[in-house]
Every structure is written in structure tokens, then in C-alpha cells.
Design a protein around this motif. Structure first.
Motif, PDB file in Angstrom:
ATOM      1  N   ILE A 222     -55.125 -17.473  -3.708  1.00 54.35           N
ATOM      2  CA  ILE A 222     -56.040 -18.434  -3.160  1.00 54.35           C
ATOM      3  C   ILE A 222     -56.094 -19.789  -4.148  1.00 54.35           C
ATOM      4  CG2 ILE A 222     -58.012 -19.156  -2.035  1.00 54.35           C
ATOM      5  CD1 ILE A 222     -56.269 -17.483  -0.243  1.00 54.35           C
ATOM      6  N   ALA A 223     -55.869 -21.120  -3.856  1.00 53.72           N
ATOM      7  CA  ALA A 223     -56.216 -22.196  -4.821  1.00 53.72           C
ATOM      8  C   ALA A 223     -56.073 -23.611  -4.043  1.00 53.72           C
ATOM      9  CB  ALA A 223     -55.097 -22.280  -5.759  1.00 53.72           C
ATOM     10  N   ALA A 224     -56.333 -24.468  -4.524  1.00 51.03           N
ATOM     11  CA  ALA A 224     -56.247 -26.009  -4.018  1.00 51.03           C
ATOM     12  C   ALA A 224     -55.453 -26.879  -4.850  1.00 51.03           C
ATOM     13  CB  ALA A 224     -57.601 -26.582  -3.690  1.00 51.03           C
ATOM     14  N   ILE A 225     -54.706 -27.679  -4.105  1.00 51.61           N
ATOM     15  CA  ILE A 225     -54.028 -28.758  -4.780  1.00 51.61           C
ATOM     16  C   ILE A 225     -54.861 -29.902  -5.151  1.00 51.61           C
ATOM     17  CG2 ILE A 225     -52.207 -30.470  -4.901  1.00 51.61           C
ATOM     18  CD1 ILE A 225     -50.510 -28.539  -2.923  1.00 51.61           C
ATOM     19  N   LEU A 226     -55.078 -29.973  -6.236  1.00 51.91           N
ATOM     20  CA  LEU A 226     -56.341 -31.288  -6.988  1.00 51.91           C
ATOM     21  C   LEU A 226     -55.930 -32.510  -6.450  1.00 51.91           C
ATOM     22  CD1 LEU A 226     -57.331 -29.368 -10.128  1.00 51.91           C
ATOM     23  CD2 LEU A 226     -58.129 -29.151  -7.886  1.00 51.91           C
ATOM     24  N   LYS A 227     -56.840 -33.317  -6.037  1.00 54.34           N
ATOM     25  CA  LYS A 227     -56.477 -34.817  -5.559  1.00 54.34           C
ATOM     26  C   LYS A 227     -56.766 -35.463  -6.998  1.00 54.34           C
ATOM     27  CE  LYS A 227     -58.504 -34.974  -1.069  1.00 54.34           C
ATOM     28  NZ  LYS A 227     -59.554 -35.493  -0.381  1.00 54.34           N
ATOM     29  N   GLY A 228     -56.039 -36.746  -6.845  1.00 57.25           N
ATOM     30  CA  GLY A 228     -56.003 -37.688  -8.081  1.00 57.25           C
ATOM     31  C   GLY A 228     -55.150 -37.386  -9.184  1.00 57.25           C
ATOM     32  N   SER A 229     -55.139 -38.282 -10.136  1.00 58.28           N
ATOM     33  CA  SER A 229     -53.999 -38.022 -11.140  1.00 58.28           C
ATOM     34  C   SER A 229     -54.677 -37.570 -12.461  1.00 58.28           C
ATOM     35  CB  SER A 229     -53.568 -39.567 -11.312  1.00 58.28           C
ATOM     36  OG  SER A 229     -54.546 -40.632 -11.812  1.00 58.28           O
ATOM     37  N   CYS A 230     -53.939 -37.245 -13.474  1.00 61.79           N
ATOM     38  CA  CYS A 230     -54.495 -36.792 -14.489  1.00 61.79           C
ATOM     39  C   CYS A 230     -54.192 -37.685 -15.600  1.00 61.79           C
ATOM     40  CB  CYS A 230     -53.561 -35.381 -14.894  1.00 61.79           C
ATOM     41  SG  CYS A 230     -54.104 -34.526 -16.635  1.00 61.79           S
ATOM     42  N   PRO A 231     -55.156 -37.977 -16.498  1.00 65.88           N
ATOM     43  CA  PRO A 231     -55.245 -38.983 -17.755  1.00 65.88           C
ATOM     44  C   PRO A 231     -53.786 -38.660 -18.718  1.00 65.88           C
ATOM     45  CG  PRO A 231     -57.188 -37.707 -17.694  1.00 65.88           C
ATOM     46  CD  PRO A 231     -56.547 -37.104 -16.539  1.00 65.88           C
ATOM     47  N   CYS A 232     -53.218 -37.456 -18.771  1.00 69.18           N
ATOM     48  CA  CYS A 232     -52.188 -37.558 -19.583  1.00 69.18           C
ATOM     49  C   CYS A 232     -50.889 -38.162 -18.751  1.00 69.18           C
ATOM     50  CB  CYS A 232     -51.625 -35.877 -19.592  1.00 69.18           C
ATOM     51  SG  CYS A 232     -50.999 -35.409 -18.111  1.00 69.18           S
ATOM     52  N   GLY A 233     -51.078 -38.647 -17.920  1.00 66.42           N
ATOM     53  CA  GLY A 233     -49.927 -39.341 -17.193  1.00 66.42           C
ATOM     54  C   GLY A 233     -48.754 -38.514 -16.463  1.00 66.42           C
ATOM     55  N   ARG A 234     -49.014 -37.317 -16.460  1.00 67.86           N
ATOM     56  CA  ARG A 234     -47.753 -36.509 -16.035  1.00 67.86           C
ATOM     57  C   ARG A 234     -48.218 -36.709 -14.318  1.00 67.86           C
ATOM     58  NH1 ARG A 234     -48.936 -33.778 -20.207  1.00 67.86           N
ATOM     59  NH2 ARG A 234     -47.131 -33.192 -21.492  1.00 67.86           N
ATOM     60  N   THR A 235     -46.956 -36.671 -13.631  1.00 73.37           N
ATOM     61  CA  THR A 235     -47.263 -37.032 -12.119  1.00 73.37           C
ATOM     62  C   THR A 235     -46.984 -35.534 -11.318  1.00 73.37           C
ATOM     63  OG1 THR A 235     -44.973 -37.547 -12.060  1.00 73.37           O
ATOM     64  CG2 THR A 235     -46.544 -39.429 -12.037  1.00 73.37           C
ATOM     65  N   HIS A 236     -46.982 -34.544 -12.088  1.00 67.31           N
ATOM     66  CA  HIS A 236     -46.742 -33.170 -11.288  1.00 67.31           C
ATOM     67  C   HIS A 236     -48.190 -32.863 -10.883  1.00 67.31           C
ATOM     68  CE1 HIS A 236     -43.440 -33.112 -14.499  1.00 67.31           C
ATOM     69  NE2 HIS A 236     -42.793 -32.495 -13.221  1.00 67.31           N
ATOM     70  N   ARG A 237     -48.308 -32.720  -9.655  1.00 64.37           N
ATOM     71  CA  ARG A 237     -49.711 -32.361  -9.158  1.00 64.37           C
ATOM     72  C   ARG A 237     -50.233 -31.073  -9.778  1.00 64.37           C
ATOM     73  NH1 ARG A 237     -48.948 -32.169  -2.783  1.00 64.37           N
ATOM     74  NH2 ARG A 237     -47.117 -31.402  -3.390  1.00 64.37           N
ATOM     75  N   ILE A 239     -52.736 -27.766  -9.363  1.00 62.09           N
ATOM     76  CA  ILE A 239     -53.707 -26.730  -8.860  1.00 62.09           C
ATOM     77  C   ILE A 239     -55.000 -26.306  -9.469  1.00 62.09           C
ATOM     78  CG2 ILE A 239     -51.800 -25.784  -7.198  1.00 62.09           C
ATOM     79  CD1 ILE A 239     -51.635 -23.322  -9.066  1.00 62.09           C
ATOM     80  N   SER A 240     -55.942 -25.887  -8.567  1.00 62.57           N
ATOM     81  CA  SER A 240     -57.136 -25.335  -9.128  1.00 62.57           C
ATOM     82  C   SER A 240     -57.136 -24.173  -9.734  1.00 62.57           C
ATOM     83  CB  SER A 240     -58.169 -25.346  -8.060  1.00 62.57           C
ATOM     84  OG  SER A 240     -57.646 -24.226  -6.990  1.00 62.57           O
ATOM     85  N   ARG A 241     -57.779 -23.472 -10.622  1.00 61.04           N
ATOM     86  CA  ARG A 241     -58.004 -22.007 -10.795  1.00 61.04           C
ATOM     87  C   ARG A 241     -57.734 -21.189  -9.664  1.00 61.04           C
ATOM     88  NH1 ARG A 241     -60.053 -19.936 -15.705  1.00 61.04           N
ATOM     89  NH2 ARG A 241     -60.269 -22.043 -16.422  1.00 61.04           N
ATOM     90  N   ILE A 242     -57.073 -20.076 -10.036  1.00 64.33           N
ATOM     91  CA  ILE A 242     -57.017 -19.379  -8.808  1.00 64.33           C
ATOM     92  C   ILE A 242     -58.249 -18.421  -8.340  1.00 64.33           C
ATOM     93  CG2 ILE A 242     -55.680 -17.090  -7.776  1.00 64.33           C
ATOM     94  CD1 ILE A 242     -53.862 -19.424  -8.639  1.00 64.33           C
ATOM     95  N   ALA A 243     -58.689 -18.684  -7.181  1.00 67.84           N
ATOM     96  CA  ALA A 243     -59.926 -18.249  -6.645  1.00 67.84           C
ATOM     97  C   ALA A 243     -60.050 -16.853  -6.175  1.00 67.84           C
ATOM     98  CB  ALA A 243     -60.510 -19.251  -5.658  1.00 67.84           C
ATOM     99  N   GLY A 244     -58.753 -16.099  -5.990  1.00 72.08           N
ATOM    100  CA  GLY A 244     -59.104 -15.079  -5.343  1.00 72.08           C
ATOM    101  C   GLY A 244     -57.417 -14.678  -4.671  1.00 72.08           C
TER     102      GLY A 244
END
Ligand code: DLL
Length: 353
Positions: A222-237, A239-244
Motif C-alpha cells: 500500500i502506497a501512493a504516487i506522490l504529486k509534484g516534481s522533485c528538485p533533482c529534476g528526474r521525471t520518474h514519478r 511513490i510514498s513509503r510503503i504504509a502496509g
């Protein structure tokens, strides 16, 4: 099979190992992704990499090993266990990057003083932690204790192993290497895709595999795909930490165990009664497993030696099946809690994430 050059297994979703076949091209692609993950954390050629994950069928050992070599790091293939030797090696070879489970990383810290080693004797600057769930608080605790950067590393044998999603230097979620792993998050009940930001079951499609191709593989994580971009510039989306997990698989010190495996072992032993309970708690940094078992009525003759032998037999049978060695408690018939509806066999008192 003539093109298959390696086999790994995972514990699978039912407790029966899932076999993953790799061609040379599969291994090369996996190695590239692990190398890319390592590079994203800012590590590289000058680093001394101590791989403390188990080598063998488990993908954590060999997966990171080849990726680290491809980057040009100096690899120390320690494998798991033997804490004192690990610490000595860290000191002697000036290890800068560790690969290890979070629970073992905490345990390792507790052992430093016992080994007469101080942080100033070490050159450690990073650790890649994964293979089991851990919270953001645990990450912070480990970073503070060790004065290092901790990067979350996620993967599963069915998708090669580690190197599916990895944190970059910004440590704000794990980039999924989407050019190879198509990722979706779905509602675990309906299978419907959820929009970014919503938590659900993570589903992967490996776009490159030659052997064991899997389409829309449901991970139960269980996790979510995070919204927004990362300051590193990578465009790969990311995911959050695994919640369970959606199923009941337990991860005990990094080893995947199903309650059904425990049940099938103990229920084969004639002296065991009908009821049992699986009890998990923290013992320092490590997980500890106790299996409480009712003995069948009529079996207990008041002979303590007989009780000890039975305990040992149960412990040994469990160890052979689930790899870890639990504590076994024997209880009088009818003394463990009974449930009218679904039985709650597992009592997990470890900190929930
Ligand atoms: O644990 C691969 C791996 C090795 C990942 C080393 C990271 C580092 P399996 O044994 O097949 O493969 O177990 C996969 O472990 O579905 C998750 O439930 C859990 N898991 C893996 N990494 C994480 C993580 C390896 N960073 C299962 N956070 C997955 C939480 C994780 N859970």
C-alpha cells in the motif's frame, strides 16, 4: 530454459515460493537500474560498499552487489549476520555505504559500543535501507544515531528485486524507474486505478523482461504516487513509503512469513491442540516472534523433560519452514483466547507505521 542464466525465488503471496527466471538481458537491465539507484543517492566510484543483505535466493544480496560493481564502487560482499565481524570490517576497510535492513541497522548501532568501536573510527556516510517496512521516524532516528544519510530502497523479487524504486538525495519519496516498471496504484477491492496522491495497492508491469514477464502484477503493498516534481529534476514519478500490505504477510526481521505457514507446521505435530497464537514484539531493535501453542488434552503427563522436548521439536520444525527461530510457549488446553467470529491469531505489538 536454455536462455535462463539465474533463478531467484520469493516467498510469494501464499507462502509457496514464486520462482523468477532471469535471462542475461534481464540481469543486465536489473543491474543497470540498481546502478542508477545508487547514482541517484550521490554515491559512486570512491565509495566502499558493504553489502549486509543475505546472498542467495533473496534478491537483496546479488541485486545490489552487481549494481554497485557496475557503478565502480568497491564491494565488500559480507552477506547477513555476524555483527562483530561486520563492525570490524566497517572499521578496517573504511566502509562508506551500507546496505542492510532497518531493524538490523539499529541492532548494529547497539553493538558498536560492545565492540569498542566509536563513530569517529568509521567513515560511514550513507545507508540503503529496505526489504521491510519502517517509518519516517525510524529513518530519522537511524540518521541521528549514526550521523549518516539513510535512503529508502524498495523492490520485490517478482520485479527483479531491489532497484524498483529508490530515493534520490532529496529523500522525499522513491522514484519508480518508470522507463522499465510501469506503475499504477489501484483500489485493492475494485482494481480501479486511483489518481496520484491517493493511497492504494501498487501494481507494476515490467516492460523489459524476457523470462517471467508479469503484467499488472499486484504487489499487495500500500502506497501512493506522490504529486509534484522533485528538485533533482528526474521525471520518474515517486511513490510514498510503503504504509502496509493488503494481505497478512508478516515481515519479521526482513524475512517474509505467513501465518498460514506457521499453522501448517504446528498442526502437523500430534501433541499440538487446536489453538495457537502468533505474538510479535520488539526486542531492542529486532523483532521477536513467540508462537503460543495449546497442547492437546491428554498429552501432558506432568513430565517436564517431555515438555522441553516438545517445545524444542516445535521450534525446530518452525525454523526449518520459516527460517527464523521463534520462542515457543506451551499452554494448557483451552487457555488461549477463543474467537466466535474470525480468529485473531496474530498479535503484533511492534510499532505500527
Ligand atoms: O525484499 C527486495 C529488496 C531487497 C528490497 C533489498 C529492498 C532491499 P522480497 O523478499 O520479494 O524482495 O519482498 C518484497 O518486501 O512487496 C514489500 O512488502 C517489502 N519491502 C521491500 N522493500 C521495502 C521498503 C525484497 N523499502 C516485499 N519498505 C515488498 C517497505 C518493503 N516494505
Amino acid at each position: 530454459m536454455s536462455r535462463v542464466v539465474r533463478i531467484h525465488t520469493s516467498s510469494g503471496t501464499t507462502g509457496i515460493p514464486t520462482v523468477i527466471h532471469h535471462t542475461q538481458a534481464d540481469l543486465d537491465a536489473w543491474t543497470d537500474l540498481v546502478a542508477r539507484s545508487i547514482t541517484a543517492t550521490g554515491a559512486g566510484k570512491p565509495d566502499i560498499f558493504q553489502n549486509m543483505m543475505t546472498y542467495g535466493m533473496f534478491t537483496g544480496g546479488l541485486g545490489l552487489h552487481y549494481g554497485a560493481e557496475r557503478v565502480g564502487m568497491t564491494v565488500i560482499p559480507m552477506g547477513g549476520g555476524n555483527t562483530r565481524r561486520q563492525i570490524q570490517i566497517m572499521k578496517d576497510f573504511g566502509t562508506t555505504v551500507l546496505h542492510i535492513t532497518p531493524s538490523y541497522m539499529l541492532h548494529l548501532h547497539a553493538m558498536l559500543a560492545e565492540c569498542g568501536v566509536a563513530l569517529k573510527d568509521l567513515r560511514l556516510s550513507k545507508a540503503y535501507l529496505g526489504a521491510e517496512p519502517y517509518s519516517e521516524d525510524t529513518r530519522r532516528k537511524i540518521e541521528k544515531l549514526w550521523k549518516i544519510d539513510v535512503y529508502n530502497s524498495y523492490g520485490l523479487s517478482e520485479m527483479n528485486g531491489p532497484g524498483v524504486a529508490f530515493e534520490c538525495v532529496h529523500k522525499n519519496g522513491m522514484h519508480v524507474w518508470e522507463d522499465v516498471y510501469g506503475v499504477e496504484v489501484v483500489d485493492p477491492l475494485t482494481g480501479q486505478a486511483l489518481e496520484d496522491g491517493r493511497q492504494g495497492e501498487v501494481v507494476f508491469t515490467n516492460l523489459l523482461r524476457e523470462a517471467t514477464p508479469l503484467l499488472r502484477y499486484r504487489t499487495r503493498d500500500i502506497a501512493a504516487i506522490l504529486k509534484g516534481s522533485c528538485p533533482c529534476g528526474r521525471t520518474h514519478r515517486r511513490i510514498s513509503r510503503i504504509a502496509g500490505r493488503t494481505d497478512d504477510m508478516l515481515i519479521i526481521n526482513g524475512v517474509n512469513v505467513y501465518p498460514s505457514q506457521i499453522e501448517s507446521v504446528i498442526m502437523k505435530i500430534p501433541e499440538v491442540g487446536n489453538n495457537y497464537q502468533i505474538f510479535l514484539e520488539k526486542n531492542g531493535a529486532l523483532d521477536s516472534l513467540t508462537v503460543k501453542v495449546e497442547i492437546s488434552s491428554g498429552m501432558f503427563k506432568g513430565d517436564l523433560a517431555q515438555i522441553d522436548r516438545l517445545k524444542e521439536r516445535i521450534r525446530e520444525s518452525l525454523r526449518a519452514s520459516i527460517i527464523i527461530s521463534p520462542r515457543v510457549e506451551l499452554h494448557e488446553p483451552g487457555s488461549l483466547p477463543v474467537f466466535e467470529g474470525k480468529a485473531k491469531r496474530v498479535v503484533d505489538e511492534r510499532v505500527k507505521i
